[in-house]
Design a protein around this motif. Structure first.
Motif, mmCIF file in Angstrom:
data_model
loop_
_atom_site.group_PDB
_atom_site.id
_atom_site.type_symbol
_atom_site.label_atom_id
_atom_site.label_comp_id
_atom_site.label_asym_id
_atom_site.label_seq_id
_atom_site.Cartn_x
_atom_site.Cartn_y
_atom_site.Cartn_z
ATOM 1 N N TYR A 79 -28.680 16.685 -5.917
ATOM 2 C CA TYR A 79 -29.130 17.204 -7.206
ATOM 3 C C TYR A 79 -28.523 16.394 -8.347
ATOM 4 O O TYR A 79 -27.461 15.786 -8.207
ATOM 5 N N LEU A 80 -29.194 16.421 -9.476
ATOM 6 C CA LEU A 80 -28.645 15.870 -10.699
ATOM 7 C C LEU A 80 -28.924 16.867 -11.817
ATOM 8 O O LEU A 80 -30.083 17.035 -12.234
ATOM 9 N N GLN A 81 -27.876 17.572 -12.239
ATOM 10 C CA GLN A 81 -27.996 18.493 -13.360
ATOM 11 C C GLN A 81 -27.774 17.703 -14.641
ATOM 12 O O GLN A 81 -26.716 17.089 -14.812
ATOM 13 N N MET A 82 -28.763 17.723 -15.513
ATOM 14 C CA MET A 82 -28.703 16.943 -16.745
ATOM 15 C C MET A 82 -28.724 17.903 -17.928
ATOM 16 O O MET A 82 -29.705 18.619 -18.135
ATOM 17 N N ASN A 83 -27.640 17.917 -18.672
ATOM 18 C CA ASN A 83 -27.510 18.761 -19.849
ATOM 19 C C ASN A 83 -27.396 17.901 -21.100
ATOM 20 O O ASN A 83 -27.134 16.708 -21.019
ATOM 21 N N SER A 84 -27.594 18.532 -22.242
ATOM 22 C CA SER A 84 -27.475 17.833 -23.532
ATOM 23 C C SER A 84 -28.263 16.535 -23.526
ATOM 24 O O SER A 84 -27.765 15.472 -23.911
ATOM 25 N N LEU A 85 -29.490 16.617 -23.066
ATOM 26 C CA LEU A 85 -30.306 15.417 -22.919
ATOM 27 C C LEU A 85 -30.591 14.764 -24.266
ATOM 28 O O LEU A 85 -30.735 15.437 -25.291
ATOM 29 N N LYS A 86 -30.673 13.446 -24.225
ATOM 30 C CA LYS A 86 -30.920 12.638 -25.413
ATOM 31 C C LYS A 86 -32.196 11.816 -25.203
ATOM 32 O O LYS A 86 -32.547 11.506 -24.058
ATOM 33 N N PRO A 87 -32.854 11.416 -26.273
ATOM 34 C CA PRO A 87 -34.064 10.587 -26.115
ATOM 35 C C PRO A 87 -33.799 9.330 -25.292
ATOM 36 O O PRO A 87 -34.693 8.878 -24.561
ATOM 37 N N GLU A 88 -32.612 8.774 -25.396
ATOM 38 C CA GLU A 88 -32.293 7.570 -24.633
ATOM 39 C C GLU A 88 -32.136 7.819 -23.138
ATOM 40 O O GLU A 88 -31.997 6.868 -22.361
ATOM 41 N N ASP A 89 -32.159 9.064 -22.721
ATOM 42 C CA ASP A 89 -32.156 9.383 -21.284
ATOM 43 C C ASP A 89 -33.556 9.269 -20.680
ATOM 44 O O ASP A 89 -33.727 9.367 -19.468
ATOM 45 N N THR A 90 -34.557 9.071 -21.523
ATOM 46 C CA THR A 90 -35.933 8.956 -21.048
ATOM 47 C C THR A 90 -36.087 7.777 -20.104
ATOM 48 O O THR A 90 -35.729 6.650 -20.440
ATOM 49 N N ALA A 91 -36.576 8.052 -18.901
ATOM 50 C CA ALA A 91 -36.706 7.021 -17.867
ATOM 51 C C ALA A 91 -37.324 7.650 -16.625
ATOM 52 O O ALA A 91 -37.458 8.872 -16.538
ATOM 53 N N VAL A 92 -37.667 6.795 -15.676
ATOM 54 C CA VAL A 92 -37.976 7.264 -14.336
ATOM 55 C C VAL A 92 -36.662 7.330 -13.572
ATOM 56 O O VAL A 92 -35.887 6.368 -13.580
ATOM 57 N N TYR A 93 -36.411 8.460 -12.934
ATOM 58 C CA TYR A 93 -35.182 8.668 -12.190
ATOM 59 C C TYR A 93 -35.459 8.573 -10.690
ATOM 60 O O TYR A 93 -36.388 9.208 -10.186
ATOM 61 N N TYR A 94 -34.633 7.776 -10.016
ATOM 62 C CA TYR A 94 -34.771 7.540 -8.593
ATOM 63 C C TYR A 94 -33.527 8.013 -7.856
ATOM 64 O O TYR A 94 -32.408 7.818 -8.331
ATOM 65 N N CYS A 95 -33.727 8.602 -6.691
ATOM 66 C CA CYS A 95 -32.591 8.866 -5.817
ATOM 67 C C CYS A 95 -32.564 7.792 -4.737
ATOM 68 O O CYS A 95 -33.594 7.186 -4.411
ATOM 69 N N ALA A 96 -31.374 7.561 -4.206
ATOM 70 C CA ALA A 96 -31.201 6.519 -3.202
ATOM 71 C C ALA A 96 -30.057 6.888 -2.269
ATOM 72 O O ALA A 96 -29.174 7.675 -2.641
ATOM 73 N N ALA A 97 -30.090 6.304 -1.083
ATOM 74 C CA ALA A 97 -29.094 6.579 -0.057
ATOM 75 C C ALA A 97 -28.399 5.291 0.359
ATOM 76 O O ALA A 97 -29.051 4.248 0.501
ATOM 77 N N SER A 98 -27.091 5.387 0.570
ATOM 78 C CA SER A 98 -26.313 4.200 0.890
ATOM 79 C C SER A 98 -25.194 4.515 1.869
ATOM 80 O O SER A 98 -24.582 5.581 1.808
#
Length: 121
Positions: A79-98
Motif C-alpha cells: 500500500y501507499l497512503q498519500m496524505n497532504s497531496l500536492k499538484p506536483e505529486d501528479t503522475a502515474v504511480y507504479y508498484c514494483a518488486a525487487s
C-alpha cells in the motif's frame, strides 16, 4: 508475475489517496516492494520502498512525512497512503518488486501497469 496497482484518481490539493498493489505469481514475502512515479515528460522516480518483512522503509525526501508505505504479506499486497497531496505529486504511480533492497529502479525485477494520480490545485 502480475502486479496490479489500483486506487488512483483525481483529488484536490491537501487531500488523500491510498494506492494498493496486489501481487501474484511470485513469493511475495521474499520480495522488497517499491512505489515509483512518472510525470509527463519526466523520468521515472522512486517514491518509497518497504523491506520484505515490513521492518524497514525508505522514502524520497519530497514525500517524507506525507506518504506511508506498508505491506500485508498475508494478502500479497503493498500500500501507499498519500496524505497532504500536492499538484506536483501528479503522475502515474507504479508498484514494483525487487530481491535487492533500495530505491534504485534498475534493481527492480517486476513492474505493475501503473495507476494515475492527479492532484488539482
Amino acid at each position: 508475475v502480475q502486479l496490479q496497482a489500483s486506487g488512483g484518481g483525481l483529488v484536490q490539493a491537501g487531500g488523500s489517496l491510498r494506492l494498493s498493489c496486489a501481487a501474484s505469481g511470485l513469493t511475495f514475502a521474499s520480495y522488497h516492494m517499491g512505489w515509483f512515479h512518472q510525470a509527463p515528460g519526466k523520468d521515472r522516480e522512486s517514491v518509497a520502498a518497504v523491506f520484505w518483512s515490513g521492518s524497514s522503509t525508505l522514502y524520497r525526501d519530497s514525500v517524507k512525512g506525507r506518504f506511508t508505505i506498508s505491506r500485508d504479506n498475508a494478502k500479497n499486497t503493498v500500500y501507499l497512503q498519500m496524505n497532504s497531496l500536492k499538484p506536483e505529486d501528479t503522475a502515474v504511480y507504479y508498484c514494483a518488486a525487487s530481491l535487492t533492497w533500495g530505491l534504485r529502479a534498475s534493481g527492480y525485477d517486476y513492474w505493475g501497469q501503473g495507476t494515475q494520480v492527479t492532484v488539482s490545485s
